[in-house]
Each structure stands twice: as C-alpha cells, then as structure tokens.
Scaffold this motif. Structure first.
Motif, short mmCIF file in Angstrom:
data_model
loop_
_atom_site.label_atom_id
_atom_site.label_comp_id
_atom_site.label_asym_id
_atom_site.label_seq_id
_atom_site.Cartn_x
_atom_site.Cartn_y
_atom_site.Cartn_z
N ILE A 43 3.10 1.34 21.72
CA ILE A 43 3.09 2.35 20.66
C ILE A 43 3.44 1.62 19.37
N ALA A 44 2.60 1.78 18.36
CA ALA A 44 2.86 1.14 17.07
C ALA A 44 3.07 2.20 16.01
N VAL A 45 4.15 2.06 15.27
CA VAL A 45 4.50 3.00 14.22
C VAL A 45 4.56 2.25 12.90
N ALA A 46 3.84 2.76 11.90
CA ALA A 46 3.78 2.08 10.60
C ALA A 46 5.13 2.12 9.89
N ALA A 47 5.35 1.12 9.04
CA ALA A 47 6.63 0.97 8.35
C ALA A 47 6.95 2.13 7.41
N ASP A 48 5.93 2.85 6.94
CA ASP A 48 6.20 3.94 6.00
C ASP A 48 6.50 5.27 6.69
N CYS A 49 6.56 5.27 8.00
CA CYS A 49 6.94 6.49 8.72
C CYS A 49 8.45 6.65 8.61
N THR A 50 8.90 7.79 8.08
CA THR A 50 10.35 8.01 8.00
C THR A 50 10.87 8.65 9.29
N GLU A 51 9.97 9.38 9.95
CA GLU A 51 10.35 10.00 11.22
C GLU A 51 9.20 9.84 12.22
N VAL A 52 9.56 9.78 13.47
CA VAL A 52 8.55 9.68 14.52
C VAL A 52 8.74 10.88 15.45
N GLU A 53 7.63 11.52 15.76
CA GLU A 53 7.67 12.64 16.70
C GLU A 53 6.84 12.25 17.92
#
Ligand code: ZN
Length: 151
Positions: A43-53
């Motif tokens: 799972i990859a989440v970009a650096a500009d995500c402040t929250e992950v759901e």
C-alpha cells in the motif's frame, strides 16, 4: 476606513490559505479472503495525505472465530512482536495487546461478508521509515502482511 479594508483583505487571505492546507484524506481498500490472503502486497500513500482511511473487506464466508482478519499498521521492525503479542490478546481485543504502542492503527477483527474502516493521521508516520501492515489473527501474519509506503 482604510484599516477596515486592510483587515478584511487579510482575513480573506488567511481563509484562503487555511482552505488550501485542508486535510487530504486518502482512501485505501484492501480485502481478505477465506484463503488467508490479502489482495494487496503493498500500500503506497502519498506524502501530501494528512489522513489515511483504510477499509478492510472480508470477501470470504467463514466467521471471525475461524478466519478473522484485521488490518494493523506497525513499523516493519515491530511486526513480529505485534503479531506474537496479539496472538494472546484474544478475539474480544481484536488480537491486539492492550495499550500496544507499536500498533500505529488498526481495524477490528471481521468475519466473512463484513467490513471495517480505520482512519488515522499521517503525522504519526515518518518519511523513510519502513512500515508494514498485517493481520494479527493467530497464524495469519506469515501470509497476511505487506509493505506500507508513506512519502
Ligand atoms: Zn487474517
């Protein structure tokens, strides 16, 4: 009159900048099966995500007692410890040791046909750190794990 206009202008600019910095919630979906598998290995989440759901779906039919799944986030170096301590915690505790600070986020344990969601802030994550996700149901983490990349 000039001063009032100036203040109005400043507060508008402030409103605009805070709107720009608004939370960015990044949504991730992952599913678990009766074959003890996640459908994602990474799972990859970009650096500009402040929250992950994260929404976990159990696409199987078996009940939580037999083939329960959860989605747990931890540092990769903590993965084995989180899994082995979670094993003894039992289903009512979602197979997570009470107060385990190594657990950065987790869903509850679900059975076939169910879904669970967890939302967490990325402020707790460090860029460059190696994170992993896993299922802490006893015996599952050897198959049910993957890399969680942030940044
Ligand atoms: Zn599982």
């Amino acid at each position: 009159m000039k001063t009032i206009r100036m203040i109005a202008c400043l507060s508008l600019a402030f409103a605009a900048s805070s709107a720009f910095a608004a939370d960015k919630v990044c949504k991730v979906e992952i599913s678990g099966t009766d074959q003890m598998q996640f459908d994602k290995k990474e799972i990859a989440v970009a650096a500009d995500c402040t929250e992950v759901e994260v929404t976990l779906k159990h696409t199987g039919k078996l009940p939580a007692q037999a083939m329960g799944h959860n989605w747990v986030l931890a540092k990769t170096s903590d993965l084995a410890g989180v899994a082995s301590d979670g094993m003894g915690a039992g289903l009512p505790n979602d197979y997570i040791k009470k107060g385990d600070a190594r657990v950065l986020a987790h869903t509850k344990v679900i059975g076939g046909g169910q879904a669970a969601t967890v939302k967490f802030a990325t402020s707790a994550l460090k860029k460059g750190e190696a994170y992993s996700f896993l299922c802490t149901f006893p015996g599952h983490s050897s198959l049910m794990k993957g890399a969680f990349k942030f940044g």
